[in-house]
Design a protein around this motif. Structure first.
Motif, mmCIF file in Angstrom:
data_model
loop_
_atom_site.group_PDB
_atom_site.id
_atom_site.type_symbol
_atom_site.label_atom_id
_atom_site.label_comp_id
_atom_site.label_asym_id
_atom_site.label_seq_id
_atom_site.Cartn_x
_atom_site.Cartn_y
_atom_site.Cartn_z
ATOM 1 N N LYS A 8 0.914 -1.432 -0.207
ATOM 2 C CA LYS A 8 -0.181 0.159 0.116
ATOM 3 C C LYS A 8 0.840 1.338 0.230
ATOM 4 O O LYS A 8 1.889 1.300 0.779
ATOM 5 C CB LYS A 8 -0.793 0.066 1.238
ATOM 6 N N THR A 26 -0.156 9.667 -9.095
ATOM 7 C CA THR A 26 -0.812 8.463 -8.469
ATOM 8 C C THR A 26 -1.755 7.620 -9.348
ATOM 9 O O THR A 26 -1.819 6.566 -9.307
ATOM 10 C CB THR A 26 -1.559 9.005 -7.385
ATOM 11 N N CYS A 67 -0.939 3.707 -10.379
ATOM 12 C CA CYS A 67 -2.046 2.741 -10.222
ATOM 13 C C CYS A 67 -2.144 1.974 -11.603
ATOM 14 O O CYS A 67 -2.285 0.583 -11.491
ATOM 15 C CB CYS A 67 -3.276 3.228 -9.929
ATOM 16 N N ASN A 68 -2.316 2.728 -12.609
ATOM 17 C CA ASN A 68 -2.538 2.097 -14.147
ATOM 18 C C ASN A 68 -1.279 0.784 -14.383
ATOM 19 O O ASN A 68 -1.537 -0.076 -14.816
ATOM 20 C CB ASN A 68 -2.533 3.111 -15.264
ATOM 21 N N ALA A 122 -0.994 -1.743 -10.435
ATOM 22 C CA ALA A 122 -2.120 -2.543 -9.790
ATOM 23 C C ALA A 122 -1.892 -4.090 -10.190
ATOM 24 O O ALA A 122 -2.350 -5.002 -9.447
ATOM 25 C CB ALA A 122 -3.364 -1.990 -10.289
ATOM 26 N N HIS A 133 -1.417 -1.154 -4.354
ATOM 27 C CA HIS A 133 -2.550 -0.130 -4.250
ATOM 28 C C HIS A 133 -1.975 1.361 -3.816
ATOM 29 O O HIS A 133 -1.112 1.456 -2.816
ATOM 30 C CB HIS A 133 -3.553 -0.547 -2.794
ATOM 31 N N ILE A 134 -2.294 2.250 -4.746
ATOM 32 C CA ILE A 134 -1.545 3.516 -4.624
ATOM 33 C C ILE A 134 -2.619 4.569 -4.739
ATOM 34 O O ILE A 134 -3.312 4.760 -5.802
ATOM 35 C CB ILE A 134 -0.549 3.947 -5.338
ATOM 36 N N ASN A 135 -3.066 5.176 -3.586
ATOM 37 C CA ASN A 135 -3.949 6.190 -3.416
ATOM 38 C C ASN A 135 -3.323 7.454 -2.779
ATOM 39 O O ASN A 135 -2.341 7.710 -2.387
ATOM 40 C CB ASN A 135 -5.039 5.581 -2.632
ATOM 41 N N ASN A 186 -8.234 2.101 -5.776
ATOM 42 C CA ASN A 186 -6.826 2.332 -6.226
ATOM 43 C C ASN A 186 -6.816 3.562 -7.319
ATOM 44 O O ASN A 186 -8.000 3.700 -7.925
ATOM 45 C CB ASN A 186 -6.382 0.898 -7.066
ATOM 46 N N GLY A 187 -5.751 4.140 -7.202
ATOM 47 C CA GLY A 187 -5.668 5.337 -8.254
ATOM 48 C C GLY A 187 -6.344 6.427 -7.801
ATOM 49 O O GLY A 187 -6.719 7.576 -8.412
#
Length: 254
Positions: A139, A169, A173-174, A177, A182-184, A240-241
């Protein structure tokens, strides 16, 4: 005590900028949920250390200047030496320079982007490589701003950096993933920190902003902890994203 999918028991979390402000509030929130904390910062870490250790979590302080190119590799290396793995990264370190756009210097512009954008990307990249090596994903939480969505005043380098944080971000994610990463991001509203002290000393700006917050108060660093625990935990496994606003309703008010 965390429950169910929000439990971070035994997880290792790197939090940059964790010696004070938003980073400190998030670090303590993650520790309350069960995570061990790697506190990265340049200022005194006494309060953060005491808060984490009182909860019975393991703690590592790494003194680093995020504007230095070698910092991401050094932070990851020291974390792995101490804990053997990384589960969570929070990029909360940030700076600003207050000046009207017409007066911004090249030095101020570059200083802000070096910390708020370039360091954030390369921390994400370095930790993502470790997540892929470990297997099982991980994460990442970046700290944006209301200026990820709107322009602001007297903070154009900061606005540029935080708008870019939101977009990178989404981009990461693209690409990541597929590895279970998971990158938020979290976009804080007006928060009472050292960084906002200059703005809070300007009566005209305070009079302008106060009516715009539906909850009728500025936020505190601990107000970011819940969103961070959610994004760091299994509870957010299908998020995600995305950039979540924690702003007392500011962006909802036209």
């Amino acid at each position: 005590m965390a429950h169910g999918n929000f439990d971070l028991q035994g997880k290792v979390a790197i939090v940059t900028g964790a010696t004070r402000g938003i980073g400190q509030g998030i670090a303590l929130g993650l520790a309350q949920a069960g995570a061990h904390i790697v506190c990265v910062g340049r200022s005194d870490d006494t309060i953060t250390r005491a808060g984490v250790e009182q909860l019975g979590r393991k703690y590592l302080n790494i003194r680093a200047d995020m504007a230095q190119k070698e910092s991401p590799d050094m932070i990851v290396r020291q974390t792995l030496e101490a804990f053997g793995r990384i589960d969570i990264l929070v990029n909360a370190a940030g700076i600003t320079r207050r000046a009207m756009a017409i007066d911004v210097t090249e030095e101020d512009w570059q200083d802000v982007l070096d910390v708020n954008l370039t360091a954030v990307f390369f921390m994400c990249q370095r930790v993502a490589r470790q997540f892929i090596k470990q297997g099982g994903g991980g994460k990442i939480i970046n700290i944006g701003s209301m200026t990820s969505y709107q322009g602001g005043i007297k903070v154009i380098p900061y606005t540029a950096s935080k708008a870019a944080v939101r977009m990178i971000t989404m981009h990461m994610c693209n690409e990541w993933a597929q590895y279970g990463i998971h990158i938020n991001a979290i976009a804080p509203g007006y928060i009472e920190t050292d960084m906002t002290a200059a703005m809070r000393s300007e009566p005209e700006r305070m009079a302008e902003t106060a009516p715009r917050i539906p909850m009728k108060r500025w936020g505190r660093p601990e107000d970011l902890a819940g969103a961070a625990v959610f994004l760091a935990s299994d509870a957010s496994d299908y998020v995600n994203g995305f950039t979540i606003a924690v702003d007392g309703g500011f962006l909802a008010k036209s």
